[in-house]
Enzyme design. Structure first.
Site, mmCIF file in Angstrom:
data_model
loop_
_atom_site.group_PDB
_atom_site.id
_atom_site.type_symbol
_atom_site.label_atom_id
_atom_site.label_comp_id
_atom_site.label_asym_id
_atom_site.label_seq_id
_atom_site.Cartn_x
_atom_site.Cartn_y
_atom_site.Cartn_z
ATOM 1 N N ASN A 24 0.803 -1.227 0.000
ATOM 2 C CA ASN A 24 0.000 0.000 0.000
ATOM 3 C C ASN A 24 0.838 1.281 0.000
ATOM 4 O OD1 ASN A 24 0.033 -1.110 3.012
ATOM 5 N ND2 ASN A 24 0.079 1.127 3.105
ATOM 6 N N THR A 25 2.152 1.136 0.173
ATOM 7 C CA THR A 25 3.001 2.333 0.225
ATOM 8 C C THR A 25 4.409 1.995 -0.255
ATOM 9 O OG1 THR A 25 3.711 4.174 1.646
ATOM 10 C CG2 THR A 25 3.808 1.971 2.591
ATOM 11 N N TYR A 175 18.278 -4.458 12.562
ATOM 12 C CA TYR A 175 17.826 -4.275 11.181
ATOM 13 C C TYR A 175 18.797 -4.975 10.229
ATOM 14 C CZ TYR A 175 16.548 -2.145 6.740
ATOM 15 O OH TYR A 175 16.167 -1.947 5.430
#
Length: 302
Positions: A24-25, A175
């Protein structure tokens, strides 16, 4: 061979069904937009139905006949991952799985299943979804699995002794660990597919340094210089080129790794790129594979 690949290089995708997670992004949205315009049926795997529908409306404003569907998917919850796999399993076919969803450098938190969030969402959620969808993918001839890594994988180390960061948490280190896990997963998956004689291939990619919502958890000093840094970053559309190359590029081979070709891999048209020595460690990849099965309870049985 992939060289100087951009969105303009993407071939016709008519007749193919492609699941894009985190669609969606950012990179996922931009990849979905191009794939829909090229004729693919695009399944948007997203946490929010409202945001998914807004993305679909945006895409249809440019491609009115776009064939799309929303798939509820929250990779921080293995129940959601299993439910999403069941929904996708009802599709007539699945030609490409684009594992794009991820988070970057949030404060310390655990997923619904008790995993450190970055390793849990970026790797374990991806591992579980890929494993559950593997039988569906193998029904389609020459299907592809794309896993998104990062330049950050180069500093990554898999901390098996403190897998959920209960002893120490560094957002950047975790990360990097999750992104190393992504590239190790792609390599081990492709080796196992080859050993099984499967026509499905697994590939990896990285977007370079793109201006997306992932930057929202960057520390204050980084946020302060972000407006200036944007002059040197890829746009989300450019950042999606590597994803599109892995998903659609002609002549790709399993196990390949794609990324931008300019400024040390930050930006530019896409080519095949190198990975760190640690990312090529097959023993490490096998240990991660076994650990991932143990943690998720999902065994791809290959």
């Amino acid at each position: 061979m992939i060289k100087d690949f951009t969105a303009a290089t993407v071939p016709d995708q008519s007749g193919r069904t492609i699941l894009v997670t985190g669609a969606n992004t950012g990179l996922g949205f931009e990849a979905s937009k191009v794939l829909a315009a090229k004729g693919a049926r695009v399944l948007l795997g997203c946490r929010s139905e409202d945001r998914a529908k807004a993305a679909m409306d945006n895409i249809q404003s440019e491609t009115p006949d776009a064939d799309m569907a929303f798939v509820p998917l929250d990779q921080s919850d293995l129940k959601s991952v299993r439910a999403a796999a069941k929904i996708v399993g009802k599709e007539k076919r699945l030609d490409v799985l684009v594992n794009n969803a991820g988070i970057m450098m949030p404060p310390y938190e655990l997923t619904s299943d008790g995993f450190e969030s970055q390793f849990g969402v970026n790797h374990l959620g991806t591992f579980a979804l890929t494993s559950l969808l593997l039988p569906k993918l193998e029904q389609a001839k020459k299907s592809r699995i794309v896993i998104t890594s990062s330049l950050a994988h180069r500093s990554g180390r898999i901390n098996f002794e403190d897998i959920n960061a209960e002893q120490r948490y560094s957002a950047m280190e975790r990360y990097a660990m999750s992104k190393l896990a992504n590239i190790l997963h792609a390599g081990e998956l492709d080796r196992r597919l080859r050993a099984n004689g499967s026509s499905t291939i697994a590939l990896c990619c990285h977007p370079g340094v793109a201006d997306t919502e992932l930057a929202r958890h960057l520390p204050g000093f980084a946020q302060a210089i972000l407006p200036l840094a944007r002059l040197f970053l890829s746009t989300p559309a450019e950042g999606a080129w590597a994803t599109l190359a892995a998903a659609t590029g002609k002549g790709v081979k399993g196990g390949e790794y794609f990324g931008p070709s300019r400024f040390g891999g930050w930006t530019g048209p896409v080519t095949e790129v190198s990975r760190s020595l640690r990312a090529r460690d097959e023993g490490l990849a096998q240990k991660l594979w076994e650990t991932s099965i143990e943690m998720t309870g999902v065994d791809p049985q290959i």
